[in-house]
Design a protein around this motif. Structure first.
Motif, PDB file in Angstrom:
ATOM      1  N   GLN A   1       0.857  -1.181   0.000  1.00  0.00           N
ATOM      2  CA  GLN A   1       0.000   0.000   0.000  1.00  0.00           C
ATOM      3  C   GLN A   1       0.896   1.235   0.000  1.00  0.00           C
ATOM      4  OE1 GLN A   1      -2.506  -1.363   3.538  1.00  0.00           O
ATOM      5  NE2 GLN A   1      -4.093  -0.366   2.318  1.00  0.00           N
ATOM      6  N   VAL A   2       0.385   2.330  -0.559  1.00  0.00           N
ATOM      7  CA  VAL A   2       1.141   3.587  -0.641  1.00  0.00           C
ATOM      8  C   VAL A   2       0.724   4.519   0.488  1.00  0.00           C
ATOM      9  CG1 VAL A   2       1.547   5.666  -2.035  1.00  0.00           C
ATOM     10  CG2 VAL A   2       1.498   3.405  -3.126  1.00  0.00           C
ATOM     11  N   LEU A   3       1.706   5.065   1.179  1.00  0.00           N
ATOM     12  CA  LEU A   3       1.458   5.997   2.271  1.00  0.00           C
ATOM     13  C   LEU A   3       1.407   7.432   1.765  1.00  0.00           C
ATOM     14  CD1 LEU A   3       4.042   4.507   4.811  1.00  0.00           C
ATOM     15  CD2 LEU A   3       1.562   4.164   4.837  1.00  0.00           C
ATOM     16  N   ARG A   4       0.616   8.264   2.429  1.00  0.00           N
ATOM     17  CA  ARG A   4       0.552   9.716   2.196  1.00  0.00           C
ATOM     18  C   ARG A   4       0.445  10.062   0.710  1.00  0.00           C
ATOM     19  NH1 ARG A   4       5.273  11.029   6.585  1.00  0.00           N
ATOM     20  NH2 ARG A   4       6.482   9.967   5.001  1.00  0.00           N
ATOM     21  N   SER A   5      -0.499   9.428   0.047  1.00  0.00           N
ATOM     22  CA  SER A   5      -0.656   9.663  -1.390  1.00  0.00           C
ATOM     23  C   SER A   5      -1.023  11.104  -1.697  1.00  0.00           C
ATOM     24  CB  SER A   5      -1.718   8.724  -1.965  1.00  0.00           C
ATOM     25  OG  SER A   5      -2.985   8.948  -1.369  1.00  0.00           O
ATOM     26  N   GLN A   6      -1.537  11.841  -0.694  1.00  0.00           N
ATOM     27  CA  GLN A   6      -1.895  13.235  -0.908  1.00  0.00           C
ATOM     28  C   GLN A   6      -0.687  14.099  -1.285  1.00  0.00           C
ATOM     29  OE1 GLN A   6      -1.996  11.642   2.012  1.00  0.00           O
ATOM     30  NE2 GLN A   6      -1.270  12.910   3.709  1.00  0.00           N
TER      31      GLN A   6
ATOM     32  N   ILE B   1       4.042  -4.580   2.288  1.00  0.00           N
ATOM     33  CA  ILE B   1       5.027  -3.527   2.542  1.00  0.00           C
ATOM     34  C   ILE B   1       4.352  -2.175   2.324  1.00  0.00           C
ATOM     35  CG2 ILE B   1       7.058  -4.915   2.052  1.00  0.00           C
ATOM     36  CD1 ILE B   1       7.139  -3.731  -0.752  1.00  0.00           C
ATOM     37  N   LEU B   2       4.846  -1.179   3.043  1.00  0.00           N
ATOM     38  CA  LEU B   2       4.289   0.173   2.974  1.00  0.00           C
ATOM     39  C   LEU B   2       5.275   1.075   2.251  1.00  0.00           C
ATOM     40  CD1 LEU B   2       2.863   0.398   6.598  1.00  0.00           C
ATOM     41  CD2 LEU B   2       1.608  -0.114   4.479  1.00  0.00           C
ATOM     42  N   ILE B   3       4.809   1.667   1.165  1.00  0.00           N
ATOM     43  CA  ILE B   3       5.672   2.483   0.306  1.00  0.00           C
ATOM     44  C   ILE B   3       5.564   3.947   0.702  1.00  0.00           C
ATOM     45  CG2 ILE B   3       6.271   3.083  -2.067  1.00  0.00           C
ATOM     46  CD1 ILE B   3       6.539   0.068  -1.334  1.00  0.00           C
ATOM     47  N   GLY B   4       6.689   4.527   1.082  1.00  0.00           N
ATOM     48  CA  GLY B   4       6.745   5.945   1.414  1.00  0.00           C
ATOM     49  C   GLY B   4       7.079   6.765   0.179  1.00  0.00           C
TER      50      GLY B   4
ATOM     51  N   SER C   1      -6.234   1.381   6.907  1.00  0.00           N
ATOM     52  CA  SER C   1      -7.378   2.196   6.501  1.00  0.00           C
ATOM     53  C   SER C   1      -6.895   3.452   5.774  1.00  0.00           C
ATOM     54  CB  SER C   1      -8.189   2.605   7.731  1.00  0.00           C
ATOM     55  OG  SER C   1      -7.439   3.514   8.535  1.00  0.00           O
ATOM     56  N   GLU C   2      -7.819   4.156   5.135  1.00  0.00           N
ATOM     57  CA  GLU C   2      -7.470   5.407   4.451  1.00  0.00           C
ATOM     58  C   GLU C   2      -6.834   6.399   5.417  1.00  0.00           C
ATOM     59  OE1 GLU C   2     -10.538   7.230   2.161  1.00  0.00           O
ATOM     60  OE2 GLU C   2     -11.025   5.400   1.049  1.00  0.00           O
ATOM     61  N   GLN C   3      -7.385   6.486   6.624  1.00  0.00           N
ATOM     62  CA  GLN C   3      -6.843   7.405   7.623  1.00  0.00           C
ATOM     63  C   GLN C   3      -5.429   7.006   8.033  1.00  0.00           C
ATOM     64  OE1 GLN C   3      -8.130  10.224   8.681  1.00  0.00           O
ATOM     65  NE2 GLN C   3      -6.512  10.658  10.170  1.00  0.00           N
ATOM     66  N   GLN C   4      -5.197   5.733   8.236  1.00  0.00           N
ATOM     67  CA  GLN C   4      -3.865   5.243   8.616  1.00  0.00           C
ATOM     68  C   GLN C   4      -2.846   5.472   7.502  1.00  0.00           C
ATOM     69  OE1 GLN C   4      -5.239   1.233   9.552  1.00  0.00           O
ATOM     70  NE2 GLN C   4      -4.631   1.509  11.707  1.00  0.00           N
TER      71      GLN C   4
ATOM     72  N   GLU D   1      -2.172   9.445   7.389  1.00  0.00           N
ATOM     73  CA  GLU D   1      -1.404   9.949   8.530  1.00  0.00           C
ATOM     74  C   GLU D   1      -0.757   8.766   9.256  1.00  0.00           C
ATOM     75  OE1 GLU D   1      -3.887  12.366  10.997  1.00  0.00           O
ATOM     76  OE2 GLU D   1      -4.554  13.627   9.330  1.00  0.00           O
ATOM     77  N   PRO D   2       0.240   8.148   8.626  1.00  0.00           N
ATOM     78  CA  PRO D   2       0.823   6.926   9.192  1.00  0.00           C
ATOM     79  C   PRO D   2       1.727   7.215  10.392  1.00  0.00           C
ATOM     80  CG  PRO D   2       2.030   7.578   7.238  1.00  0.00           C
ATOM     81  CD  PRO D   2       0.861   8.512   7.340  1.00  0.00           C
ATOM     82  N   SER D   3       1.819   6.248  11.271  1.00  0.00           N
ATOM     83  CA  SER D   3       2.740   6.358  12.404  1.00  0.00           C
ATOM     84  C   SER D   3       3.895   5.391  12.158  1.00  0.00           C
ATOM     85  CB  SER D   3       2.032   6.011  13.715  1.00  0.00           C
ATOM     86  OG  SER D   3       1.421   4.738  13.642  1.00  0.00           O
ATOM     87  N   PRO D   4       5.135   5.891  12.118  1.00  0.00           N
ATOM     88  CA  PRO D   4       6.279   5.027  11.829  1.00  0.00           C
ATOM     89  C   PRO D   4       6.601   4.092  12.991  1.00  0.00           C
ATOM     90  CG  PRO D   4       7.028   7.238  12.360  1.00  0.00           C
ATOM     91  CD  PRO D   4       5.537   7.302  12.287  1.00  0.00           C
TER      92      PRO D   4
END
Length: 265
Positions: free
Chosen positions: A46-51, A80-83, A118-121, A124-127
């Motif tokens: 999933q991709v993080l902070r797509s905004q 995996i989470l893509i930054g 979730s979309e919210q996570q 605004e992800p927490s490392p």
């Protein structure tokens, strides 16, 4: 795209160029034509902070992520989470990295998503740090054996030039690997700040004649004296000296092709 107040000219470009894919210049002073966008989710990622619209890259970068994510799903049973990757036409961010300019740099968080975020996570992800920065030691409660496997899988990909991790993480990788299979550790380079993610850097792609590669990492696994030299040492009290004005950094000259790209955007 949500633009910061101090957005760089590159952050104001909203679409890739319609040219052939080319990584131009150096990782910290360049741009990107013909970028591909990474779908915001797929098998194993999933991709993080797509905004922030930093999910673009050279097609090689997108293919690498999809390969690694598929392996992670099948072998590690996680996502995996893509930054940060790059902007639609590469170039400089207004905040964060000075690299990630040619579509060949990818941040992959060490937080493993065993269940879908979730979309919210995602917004605004927490490392999840795996290093106690003050004590310069591994946070064992946050370290997962799958972290070792993930970094090794990435390093064994033929497209990868380097992977940056915190020196403590490199120490753990060195201690975990056996005596025979250590060549991949050469690509894993210690660097401050990389305690909650690994920064993967790909090789200059074939056909990108204006892409400037880094020198190859030193021969060997990098697990000896070089790695030990990163460990903070007690500093003796320094004698008082007259204040010296810091030297001004030289302004980097943007590659001509990048300036043209920006002018035509």
């Amino acid at each position: 795209m949500v633009l910061p107040v101090s957005a760089s000219p590159w952050e104001q470009v909203t679409k890739p160029s319609n040219q052939m894919p080319q990584a131009i210049g150096s990782y910290a002073n360049g741009c990107l034509t013909g970028a591909a966008s990474l779908p915001l989710e797929g098998e194993g990622y999933q991709v993080l902070r797509s905004q922030r619209a930093r999910y673009y890259g050279h097609p090689n970068a997108v293919s690498f992520i999809e390969r690694l994510a598929s392996l992670s799903s099948k072998q590690l049973h996680t996502r995996i989470l893509i930054g940060d990757m790059s902007l639609p036409q590469g170039g400089r961010f207004s905040s964060g990295h000075s690299s990630h300019q040619t579509g060949l740099d990818i941040d992959i968080w060490l937080k493993l998503a065993d269940s879908e975020l979730s979309e919210q996570q995602l917004a605004e992800p927490s490392p999840l740090s795996v290093v106690d920065l003050k004590q310069y030691q591994l946070l064992k409660r946050n370290w997962d054996e799958r972290h070792f496997k993930l970094v090794k899988m990435a390093a064994n990909d033929q497209q990868v030039a380097r992977i940056f991790v915190h020196p403590v993480i490199k120490e753990k990788l060195c201690a975990t690997e056996g005596k025979q299979d250590r060549e991949w550790l050469r690509k894993v380079r210690p660097w401050w700040g990389h305690h909650y993610h690994m920064h993967v850097r790909l090789k200059c792609p074939e056909g990108s004649t204006n892409c400037k590669p880094q020198a190859a990492p030193p021969i060997g696994d990098g697990c000896g004296a070089e790695l030990a030299s990163w460990k903070p040492q007690p500093k003796p009290a320094a004698p008082k000296v007259a204040a010296v004005k810091p030297k001004k950094k030289k302004v980097k000259v943007m590659p001509v092709q990048c300036q043209q790209l920006l002018d035509n955007s």
